[in-house]
Design a protein around this motif. Structure first.
Motif, short mmCIF file in Angstrom:
data_model
loop_
_atom_site.label_atom_id
_atom_site.label_comp_id
_atom_site.label_asym_id
_atom_site.label_seq_id
_atom_site.Cartn_x
_atom_site.Cartn_y
_atom_site.Cartn_z
N TYR A 635 -65.68 18.75 46.17
CA TYR A 635 -66.10 20.96 45.78
C TYR A 635 -64.47 21.41 46.57
O TYR A 635 -64.32 20.49 47.05
CB TYR A 635 -67.55 21.47 46.92
CG TYR A 635 -68.80 20.43 45.84
CD1 TYR A 635 -68.57 20.13 45.05
CD2 TYR A 635 -69.14 20.26 47.12
CE1 TYR A 635 -69.96 19.53 44.76
CE2 TYR A 635 -70.49 20.02 46.64
CZ TYR A 635 -70.84 19.27 45.79
OH TYR A 635 -71.88 19.00 44.64
N THR A 636 -63.92 21.84 45.34
CA THR A 636 -62.47 23.17 46.15
C THR A 636 -62.74 24.42 46.48
O THR A 636 -64.04 25.27 44.79
CB THR A 636 -61.70 22.22 45.54
OG1 THR A 636 -61.44 20.74 44.54
CG2 THR A 636 -59.95 23.45 46.09
N TYR A 637 -62.58 25.29 47.13
CA TYR A 637 -62.80 26.54 47.96
C TYR A 637 -61.44 26.91 48.03
O TYR A 637 -60.76 26.22 48.97
CB TYR A 637 -63.84 26.50 48.10
CG TYR A 637 -65.20 25.69 48.72
CD1 TYR A 637 -65.88 25.70 47.41
CD2 TYR A 637 -64.74 24.68 49.98
CE1 TYR A 637 -66.32 24.47 48.13
CE2 TYR A 637 -64.81 23.87 49.83
CZ TYR A 637 -66.54 23.51 49.04
OH TYR A 637 -67.88 22.81 49.41
N THR A 638 -60.41 27.76 47.22
CA THR A 638 -59.63 28.30 47.65
C THR A 638 -59.13 29.92 48.36
O THR A 638 -60.38 30.93 47.53
CB THR A 638 -58.82 28.05 45.93
OG1 THR A 638 -58.54 27.07 46.13
CG2 THR A 638 -56.76 28.75 46.78
N PHE A 639 -59.15 29.88 48.94
CA PHE A 639 -59.19 31.51 50.17
C PHE A 639 -57.40 31.66 49.94
O PHE A 639 -56.52 31.32 50.43
CB PHE A 639 -59.54 31.27 51.25
CG PHE A 639 -60.38 32.48 52.36
CD1 PHE A 639 -61.56 32.76 52.11
CD2 PHE A 639 -58.88 32.88 52.95
CE1 PHE A 639 -61.40 34.47 52.75
CE2 PHE A 639 -58.94 34.42 54.09
CZ PHE A 639 -60.65 34.42 53.10
N THR A 640 -57.52 32.68 49.17
CA THR A 640 -56.46 33.30 48.89
C THR A 640 -55.79 34.88 49.10
O THR A 640 -57.26 35.52 48.71
CB THR A 640 -55.93 33.08 46.85
OG1 THR A 640 -55.74 32.15 46.61
CG2 THR A 640 -54.14 34.06 46.91
#
Length: 642
Positions: A635-640
């Motif tokens: 699982y990948t979550y990206t905080f931008t």
């Protein structure tokens, strides 16, 4: 207020360590024997760096300067103060409803009043406050116990929250009042004698039986560390209670043998706290406890240095310096600090004490940081029950005011023994992550969690804890939502949360501060029913975004995995695959694979004032629920930043 740059401190480096809870250092015991302590003692209060006598008005005027009128005006508010009665039912409330504050609030109000009156009398020196001070002293002497109801419940031999005659429990607030009354006796016993010679005599007797005697005669209080196994948590209670004890002996005991016995006993006990502190010097209780933990150790070491004429000095010990600088590195800015466990997201060491600590250990980082914070909110003496901190703050206030404020904080911090890691970049990110285990002091089940800030504003948060009640420190502690892993920035694996206990911990913890990566396996923090073989979580901070990745392997699929993120402000999860966050004008997106997860947002009301004063009326839990149950996956979550 300050900026972060990549400066490496000697103990912060890329490494893999095992968390070690207890290391038998015995540094104080090795410094001097009891006989050597006796020979070194500075007797008859000649160690006192403040005005030595109440009657030396010239010394007090010079010492206080422009702060004199502030203390007098503060004390004037308490002239004619109505001393509050602490009813038996107030004590019983802790047993009946779990309420601590009904007893603590009036008791604390009385102690604050007495402290302000004493400070005002020392400042003015005309006897105007003495009647009220004596009323407060006698009122305190009439109390059966100076301990709080919650602490009586856990420490008294009867296990009840009500006090009973002839058992004197040693705990935090009892010790605070003891040292306040010891200072009061030391400076003002002559003035009390002018009213009646029985008043000061009674006070001295009460201090003997309530503080000095039980400290020397009992070894069973857990915070002492004497009669408990090495795996028993030794936290801020140890330096705090010992700090209260040593100043009482220093102010009251003038028999050299008895004083030597007491001072040496405090050394043996405080060694237990130093043994417990991890080798990197971090405060596992968090910044809002730092002043009561590492800060109280500093206070104690100052007094120990004074009473031994400088013979016992740990301020050149790297561990002690690291313990001090933790508070600077954990400051995010705008009043926010890195908070884990029960620590609050705002607050930490006060600038005055931080400055003195920094000067003692030779830390320009701490001193400049404190001076910079002091410019934002200039020092103003505030009489409290800790007379030492008041007097020391007055002694150093001019130096603090005039010190260099050009502080540069390292861009990253890695505490390999405690497994705290902080990373920042030039785009406004500050990311704090932790490994460790689930039996830390004031523990929450939070192995692997993070907090994320943009331009010193928290976006992914750790809520902290609510107002303390009986349940907070009971067997039902983890029924409280704030303590559970599902209300931290963590997964629930096969529908199962983390479990409390020292055996539930991280593995393979690595920090690469050059690549800006922190990683660990959090599978060990979950019980067997989670059916998890490995759950490798990594945090990678780039120039534009923070990427969080979970790579897992299960032994069985039982229920959908869920991944939780805690936030506040505005949350928009209406578009699959992306969640928009906005707090105080700071905007970011949290993206995820919409084919893997379905997102929902839970609103959590905050009726508890301890939480609402920080976060407002409500916070939110973002829940990403896996749409497929698989034995392995990523699982990948990206905080931008937007």
């Amino acid at each position: 207020m300050f900026k972060h740059v990549a400066i490496v401190c000697t103990f912060l480096f890329t490494a893999v360590w095992n968390v070690n809870a207890y290391e038998e250092r015995a540094v104080l015991e090795k410094t001097a024997t009891r006989e050597q302590i006796k020979e070194a003692l500075v007797m008859n209060q000649q160690w006192n760096p403040f005005p030595k006598q109440y009657t030396d008005r010239a010394a007090w005027d010079a010492f206080l300067g422009e702060n004199k009128e502030i203390l007098i005006k503060t004390g004037e508010r308490y002239l004619g103060y109505e001393w509050k009665v602490i009813k038996n039912s107030y004590y019983l409330a802790y047993e009946r409803t779990g309420d601590r504050n009904i007893m603590q609030s009036p008791y604390s109000a009385n102690n604050r009043a007495l402290a302000a009156l004493v400070a005002a009398e020392l400042a003015e020196g005309k006897g105007r406050f003495m009647d009220d001070i004596i009323d407060g002293v006698v009122h305190s002497c009439e109390m059966t116990s100076w301990a709080l109801s919650a602490h009586l419940h856990s420490l008294s031999k009867l296990g009840r929250s009500i006090p009973y005659e002839n058992e004197f429990v040693l705990e935090l607030t009892q010790g605070e009042l003891s040292q306040l009354l010891s200072w009061t006796y030391y400076y003002l016993h002559g003035e009390m004698d002018k009213v009646s010679p029985t008043i000061a005599k009674r006070l001295r007797n009460e201090l003997q039986k309530r503080e000095l005697d039980p400290y020397m005669q009992r070894s069973d209080f857990w915070w002492m560390g004497f009669d408990h196994p090495e795996n028993r948590v030794i936290n801020n209670w140890n330096p705090w209670c010992n700090d209260n004890a040593i100043i009482c002996f220093m102010l009251l005991e003038n028999d050299k043998d008895k004083l030597a016995d007491a001072v040496y006993r405090t050394m043996l006990s405080v060694d237990k706290y130093i043994n417990w502190v991890t080798a990197d010097g971090a405060c596992e209780e968090g910044p809002s406890y730092w002043g009561h933990a590492h800060g109280k150790l500093y206070d104690y070491l100052v007094k120990l240095n004074w009473i031994t004429g400088g013979k016992v000095n740990l301020f050149d010990m790297p561990l002690v310096k690291n313990m001090g600088e933790y508070i600077v590195r954990s400051d995010v800015g705008k009043g926010w600090v890195v908070n884990f466990a029960d620590a609050e997201a705002k607050g930490g060491g006060d600038p005055s004490m931080t400055f003195r600590f920094g000067k003692a250990v030779g830390s320009e980082l701490m001193m400049r940081y404190a001076a910079a914070r002091n410019q934002v909110r200039p020092y103003r003496p505030s009489p409290g029950t800790d007379v030492f901190r008041l007097l020391e703050g007055l002694r150093y206030c001019t130096e603090l005011k005039n010190y260099d404020t050009n502080v540069v904080v390292p861009a990253y911090s890695w505490y390999p023994a405690t497994e705290f890691c902080y990373l920042t970049n030039t785009n406004g990110f500050f990311v704090a992550m932790k490994g460790g285990h689930n039996n830390e002091s004031h523990n929450h089940n939070d192995v692997g969690t993070c907090t994320v800030y943009l331009n010193s504003t928290p976006l992914l948060i750790d809520a902290g804890t609510g107002t303390y009640t009986a349940k907070t420190f009971s067997a039902q502690r983890y029924e409280l939502w704030m303590m559970q892993s599902q209300y931290h920035n963590l997964p629930s694996i096969n529908g199962v949360m983390q479990r409390q206990g020292r055996n539930y911990r991280s593995a393979n913890v690595k920090a690469d501060t050059k690549k800006q990566v922190f990683s660990l396996d959090i599978a060990g923090a979950y019980p067997a029913e989670a059916k998890v073989k490995s759950w490798n979580r990594s945090y990678r901070l780039g120039k534009q975004a923070l990427v969080i990745q979970d790579k897992f392997a299960l032994t069985e699929t039982v229920a959908p995995n869920t991944v939780n993120f805690m936030t506040w402000g505005k949350v928009d999860a209406s578009k699959p695959g992306v969640i928009y966050l906005e707090v105080n004008g700071e905007k970011a997106s949290l993206t995820y694979d919409k084919n893997q997860f379905k997102a929902s947002v839970e609103t959590i009301a905050l009726p508890d004032v301890r939480l609402s004063k920080i976060w407002g009326k409500e916070i939110y839990r973002i829940v990403l629920t896996a749409q497929k149950q698989t034995m392995t996956g990523t699982y990948t979550y990206t905080f931008t930043k937007l």
